[in-house]
Write an enzyme that holds these catalytic residues in place. Structure first.
Site, PDB file in Angstrom:
ATOM      1  CG  PHE A 129      -2.061   0.954   1.103  1.00  0.00           C
ATOM      2  CD1 PHE A 129      -3.041   0.766   0.152  1.00  0.00           C
ATOM      3  CD2 PHE A 129      -2.146   2.059   1.928  1.00  0.00           C
ATOM      4  CE1 PHE A 129      -4.104   1.652   0.026  1.00  0.00           C
ATOM      5  CE2 PHE A 129      -3.195   2.965   1.811  1.00  0.00           C
ATOM      6  CZ  PHE A 129      -4.170   2.763   0.859  1.00  0.00           C
ATOM      7  CG  ASP A 208      -0.895  -3.092   6.129  1.00  0.00           C
ATOM      8  OD1 ASP A 208      -1.975  -3.471   6.625  1.00  0.00           O
ATOM      9  OD2 ASP A 208      -0.741  -1.949   5.658  1.00  0.00           O
ATOM     10  CE1 TYR A 233     -10.044   1.661   6.136  1.00  0.00           C
ATOM     11  CE2 TYR A 233      -9.267   2.554   8.230  1.00  0.00           C
ATOM     12  CZ  TYR A 233      -9.066   2.315   6.882  1.00  0.00           C
ATOM     13  OH  TYR A 233      -7.897   2.725   6.291  1.00  0.00           O
ATOM     14  CE  LYS A 234      -8.356  -1.604   4.141  1.00  0.00           C
ATOM     15  NZ  LYS A 234      -8.885  -0.620   3.187  1.00  0.00           N
ATOM     16  NE  ARG A 383      -9.803  -2.241  -4.139  1.00  0.00           N
ATOM     17  CZ  ARG A 383      -9.354  -1.945  -2.921  1.00  0.00           C
ATOM     18  NH1 ARG A 383      -8.267  -2.533  -2.464  1.00  0.00           N
ATOM     19  NH2 ARG A 383      -9.971  -1.065  -2.161  1.00  0.00           N
TER      20      ARG A 383
END
Length: 423
Positions: A129, A208, A233-234, A383
């Protein structure tokens, strides 16, 4: 891949066979007609979270006021961290909730480099990321540019360069840091193999887990992992910008020092001494006062995952991603849509990326005209995030049929390729 019926009835039949289908009813669906395929970016709102939010505001804050700190607030980072640990194959005292993913990464990178005195190399890949790379670059600058960041390129933009990374690790390598599940393609690294290769050369590894936690069974202990960070939050459905977590293996906790020392990480915070003395164990990686509202709201989503069971969720995720790829092969591949995710289930997380030269405009058409919410990652990735707690097989079917209609009828031509502020 085995052919499947390309019908809505078949998708609905798969949903009737889904042992986890009832969990869908425990989330808020304010727009029943909306198909949400972005759970890998922001999870849906659990109904229990909405109830807890009202209690936090009206009772815990509104009525109990400062008394709430001694009625449970002060231990919340540890309590929720202990529950997240159960999703990661870690001990409760090895995971704590604090700050943001980037700040936690900064803390652990600085701590690891300080421990690894004399070693100057940091290894990562170009699929990591970008924010993680920014943090690494900032850490190097802060340390007077005494370290070198080496970014190993993926061979195809989909698969991580695992062999090249392992071959590059040597006695000068201080740290290897990677996204366990790659954010664009969903490629899933072999955590035990990469960690073992680093350890053989005396390097530390920092993972990560932002696109893994809550969708893939992770076993940090089995992999002998050193350090990890991740967001909530995913797939954890903790809410937008909810605090992140960090993991430090127990035997490393007293060897690593928090570079952002603050009063919540102080040994006796309410003695208000003028000299910092770190709290024992993982507690010294806390810094400032935690944001109690957003922190507390992480818990219901984590509890739903624990109730469902990670093995069950992973099994459903695989079934759904395989179904999606089968539909792609039958319906979308003939329309010049590429599969930008690994075909092997063991090397793929819980989102599938599809590529098309008009990906940005197709994405905008899905959102604005088809009531389908995916996201887009340059240069061409649409995605599709599968959150097994609430994504249905019918959602996947309707998404693919919408893509077929948009592309075959060129409905995207009414949009420019100018990306919105957030994609």
């Amino acid at each position: 891949m085995t052919s499947i019926p390309i019908t809505a009835d078949y998708a609905k039949e798969l949903d009737t066979q889904d042992s986890l289908a009832a969990f869908r009813e425990r989330f808020v669906f304010a727009e029943p007609e909306l198909i949400y395929m972005d759970g890998n970016s922001l999870g849906r709102l659990p109904k229990d979270t909405a109830t807890l939010a009202n209690n936090l505001i009206s009772h815990q804050w509104g009525t109990r006021l400062i008394r709430s700190w001694n009625e449970g607030w002060i231990n919340t980072p540890e309590r929720i961290g202990g529950k997240i640990a159960r999703l990661l194959g870690a001990e409760p005292d090895e995971v704590i909730v604090a700050d943001s993913t980037s700040i936690n990464l900064f803390k652990l990178v600085l701590a690891a480099l300080r421990l690894q005195q004399g070693r100057k190399r940091i290894l990562t890949d170009n699929l990591n990321f970008p924010s993680d790379l920014y943090i690494l670059q900032g850490a190097i600058n802060l340390l007077d540019k005494g370290h070198q960041l080496e970014i190993i390129d993926s061979p195809d933009g989909i698969y991580g360069p695992a062999d090249e990374l392992q071959a590059s690790i040597d006695e000068q390598t201080a740290l290897v840091t990677l996204s366990h599940t790659v954010f664009k393609s969903g490629y899933l690294y072999d955590m035990p193999a990469m960690t073992a290769a680093a350890h053989n050369a005396g390097a530390l590894v920092l993972w990560d887990l932002s696109h893994s936690v809550g969708s893939i069974p992770v076993d940090l202990h089995a992999a002998q992992a050193d350090l990890a960070i991740g967001c909530t939050y995913k797939y954890l459905n903790g809410g937008p910008g909810s605090p992140a977590f960090l993991y430090v293996r127990r035997d490393l906790q007293e060897k690593l020092f928090n570079p952002i020392s603050g009063w919540m990480g102080q040994k006796d915070a309410f003695a208000f001494g003028l000299t910092y003395s770190p709290a024992p164990g993982l507690l010294h990686f806390l810094t400032g006062t935690p944001p109690m509202i957003s922190l507390s709201l992480i818990e219901p989503g984590v509890e739903l995952l624990l109730e469902a069971g990670l093995d069950n969720l992973r099994a459903k995720s695989i079934r759904q991603s395989e179904y999606l790829i089968a539909l792609w092969e039958a319906v979308l591949q003939p329309l010049d849509v590429s599969l930008n995710s690994p075909r092997q289930t063991e090397r793929r997380g819980s989102h599938v990326s599809l590529g098309h030269a008009e990906g940005m405009r197709i994405d905008l058409t899905l959102i604005n005209d088809m009531k389908v919410l995916p996201d887009f990652r340059a240069p061409d990735n649409i995605r599709l995030g599968i959150a097994p707690l609430y994504t249905s097989f019918h959602d996947i079917y309707e998404t693919v049929m919408s893509l077929q209609k948009i592309i075959s009828e060129r409905l995207y031509e009414k949009y420019t390729d100018e990306a919105p502020s957030v994609t």
